[in-house]
Design a protein around this motif. Structure first.
Motif, PDB file in Angstrom:
ATOM      1  N   ASP A 234       0.750  -1.247  -0.083  1.00  0.00           N
ATOM      2  CA  ASP A 234      -0.072   0.105  -0.116  1.00  0.00           C
ATOM      3  C   ASP A 234       1.004   1.155   0.114  1.00  0.00           C
ATOM      4  N   PHE A 235       0.379   2.274  -0.611  1.00  0.00           N
ATOM      5  CA  PHE A 235       1.088   3.810  -0.375  1.00  0.00           C
ATOM      6  C   PHE A 235       0.356   4.521   0.560  1.00  0.00           C
ATOM      7  N   ARG A 236       1.020   5.412   1.532  1.00  0.00           N
ATOM      8  CA  ARG A 236       0.318   6.121   2.317  1.00  0.00           C
ATOM      9  C   ARG A 236       1.267   7.606   2.483  1.00  0.00           C
ATOM     10  N   ARG A 237       0.491   8.622   3.004  1.00  0.00           N
ATOM     11  CA  ARG A 237       1.664   9.624   3.177  1.00  0.00           C
ATOM     12  C   ARG A 237       1.633   9.786   4.685  1.00  0.00           C
ATOM     13  N   ILE A 238       3.063   9.530   5.030  1.00  0.00           N
ATOM     14  CA  ILE A 238       3.290   9.724   6.477  1.00  0.00           C
ATOM     15  C   ILE A 238       4.726  10.514   6.177  1.00  0.00           C
ATOM     16  N   ASP A 239       5.002  11.570   6.790  1.00  0.00           N
ATOM     17  CA  ASP A 239       6.120  12.332   6.651  1.00  0.00           C
ATOM     18  C   ASP A 239       7.154  11.811   7.766  1.00  0.00           C
ATOM     19  N   ALA A 240       8.545  12.494   7.738  1.00  0.00           N
ATOM     20  CA  ALA A 240       9.420  11.689   8.479  1.00  0.00           C
ATOM     21  C   ALA A 240       9.310  11.976   9.893  1.00  0.00           C
ATOM     22  N   HIS A 241       8.646  13.233  10.315  1.00  0.00           N
ATOM     23  CA  HIS A 241       8.408  13.386  11.764  1.00  0.00           C
ATOM     24  C   HIS A 241       7.365  12.189  12.022  1.00  0.00           C
ATOM     25  N   ARG A 242       6.341  12.065  11.371  1.00  0.00           N
ATOM     26  CA  ARG A 242       5.500  10.850  12.032  1.00  0.00           C
ATOM     27  C   ARG A 242       5.954   9.861  11.960  1.00  0.00           C
ATOM     28  N   ILE A 243       6.822   9.315  11.034  1.00  0.00           N
ATOM     29  CA  ILE A 243       7.558   8.030  11.038  1.00  0.00           C
ATOM     30  C   ILE A 243       8.333   8.053  12.442  1.00  0.00           C
ATOM     31  N   GLN A 244       8.966   9.079  12.928  1.00  0.00           N
ATOM     32  CA  GLN A 244       9.728   8.914  14.348  1.00  0.00           C
ATOM     33  C   GLN A 244       8.590   8.774  15.356  1.00  0.00           C
TER      34      GLN A 244
END
Length: 509
Positions: A234-244
């Motif tokens: 799947d593709f999803r929009r998660i920026d680097a801050h949210r990954i942390q």
């Protein structure tokens, strides 16, 4: 006509008394005609359909199994005839073709048509009504809600559940109706670069846009890998801050989205594993009340677990980067353009927010809520309104077709359907109950009807008076976001409901 009189006439009619039959149906003719008028909007068409319905009902009366449901049965027959009438008159919706769900094509293969008809029988009457009225009759969701006298969100949920159930059934009959059918063959360069980085030499088999209702991942892509196996991602929009943030939550016992690759610098697009388990809302809608009860418990458990991460996040460096919004801040969002536009959900709409702020009733309500929340001194917790919506949780399903545990306290089977993933894990520090007011106002079917809100309030020892400012505040935010200042001349149920919730909450304060 009293219930006793109707039952007496029905008994006589079923015994063959023609006079009783005529009296029974003539008593219901005005109701049928009114319903047909509302559905078709034309007096002549309504009279034709009402007559067809009555004639058909007389013939089919002996097939009525539950005599206590005569009125509901007659109502469903009327709506079915209205739907068929609109189809015959060429008024069927052309947008999203789902003609294979009914006999819309005379050239369709007989075997397929019979299989589809059998699949429709697997649906409950409410789900059949919603499906056929929308795709065959061509009514809009607000129109169906008005005709069935249910909230629009209930119609949406029934459509989602019906499509899922019938699709799964038809898949076993027609394997070539692949649910992974290519919906949009064009992937962007960003999509392709992430796929190539994670799975070099892979080939696209299929692409599906919006693979699951109410979920933030799209598209879903099936890949043929270089080693001969297949993989779905799947593709999803998660920026680097949210990954942390997701990584910090995982350390605190919250299993969130599993990122395979991405995002690239300055972007948020990520390649993710397909979520574990099943959407809690769809799982609940596909079973019995026992399943809905267990799903309600799981949703409350998920909310409690997310908010219990508050202390751990405050001790984590990522916690210092999260926004903090008190109830006074939430009130200020209504009047401050910068704060309003900083909230992605609110900023999507709100064309008449300024007009509402100039309205005396609205301005007085905002002032009253502002005065009330000053007295609330509840510590901020990690929260977001999406934490309160059950579709944000995924449950591990059982192996049986109907996995419906009762789940009483101490039930040894209670743990067999655990939460396995949290779809919406990204939040802020805020009031612990404000999101609950949104579930109440937004009518999250079916959970708002199972006492989900009341159970959370009761378990946390919150009184009606304590909850009232939150309910009023969220209703006012949604009024400013969604409603025109003037009451619509036609369909106004949503407008009335939001105003009604706000006024009721103000009366509780």
């Amino acid at each position: 006509m009293t219930h006793e009189t109707q039952q007496e006439l029905l008994t006589r009619a079923l015994a063959g008394d023609r006079a009783a039959t005529d009296q029974l149906f003539e008593a219901h003719r005005p109701t049928i005609l009114r319903l047909a008028m509302r559905a078709l909007g034309n007096v002549d068409d309504a009279y034709d359909v009402a007559q067809e319905t009555l004639a058909y009902a007389v013939v089919k009366l002996p097939t009525l199994r539950d005599h206590t449901k005569f009125t509901a049965w007659l109502r469903q027959l009327t709506l079915t005839h209205c739907t068929d009438y609109r189809r015959r008159r060429g008024t069927r919706r052309l947008g999203e073709p789902i003609a294979q769900l009914n006999e819309a094509s005379e050239e369709a293969d007989l075997t397929q048509r019979l299989a589809i008809r059998d699949s429709l029988k697997l649906l409950s009457e409410p789900h059949q009504d919603a499906l056929l009225m929308y795709y065959v009759g061509g009514w809009s969701i607000p129109e169906i809600a008005h005709l069935l006298e249910v909230p629009p969100n209930t119609v949406r949920s029934r459509l989602m559940a019906a499509k899922r159930l019938i699709r799964d059934d038809l898949q076993t009959v027609f394997p070539y109706l692949n649910p992974m059918k290519l919906a949009n063959p064009t992937l962007s360069e960003s999509h392709m670069s992430l796929i190539e980085a994670a799975f070099p030499g892979s080939r696209i088999v299929s692409v599906q846009a919006d693979p699951e209702p109410w979920q933030p991942f799209s598209p879903r892509v099936k890949l043929a890998l270089s080693d001969g196996t297949q993989r779905t991602v799947d593709f999803r929009r998660i920026d680097a801050h949210r990954i942390q943030l997701a990584q910090a939550l995982a350390r605190l016992g919250i299993p969130g989205p599993q990122v395979i690759a991405g995002p690239q610098p300055g972007q948020s697009l990520c390649l993710c594993q397909v979520p574990r388990g099943e959407n809690l809302s769809l799982w609940a809608l596909g079973g019995t009340p026992h399943r809905i009860r267990l799903a309600t418990e799981r949703a409350i458990e998920g909310l409690d677990r997310l908010q219990a991460c508050s202390e751990g996040l405050m001790d984590d460096p990522i916690g210092a980067t999260l926004p903090r919004r008190t109830l006074l801040d939430e009130v200020a969002i209504l009047t401050d353009d910068e704060r309003w536009n900083a909230d992605p959900w609110l900023a999507e709409a709100g064309a008449e927010r300024r007009a509402w702020l100039a309205d005396p009733w609205f301005a007085d309500a905002v002032a009253r809520v502002g005065a009330a929340v000053v007295e609330i001194d509840t510590p901020l917790v990690y929260t977001d309104y999406m934490f309160f919506f059950p579709q944000g949780y995924r449950i591990q399903t059982g192996t049986a077709p109907m996995d419906d545990l009762v789940g009483w306290p101490g039930d040894p089977h209670y743990g067999e359907n655990p939460l396995v993933e949290f779809v919406h894990v990204f939040g802020h520090f805020g009031d612990p109950l404000l999101g609950l007011a949104m579930v109440w106002v937004y009518d999250c079917y079916p959970f708002v009807h199972t006492g989900f809100v009341e159970q959370v309030l009761w378990r946390r020892g919150v009184t009606q008076r304590e909850f009232a400012p939150r309910l009023a505040l969220k209703a006012l935010q949604m009024i400013a976001r969604d409603l025109p200042l003037e009451r619509p001349a036609g369909e106004a149920r949503y407008w009335q409901s939001l105003r009604g919730w706000a006024e009721q909450a103000l009366s509780w304060m």
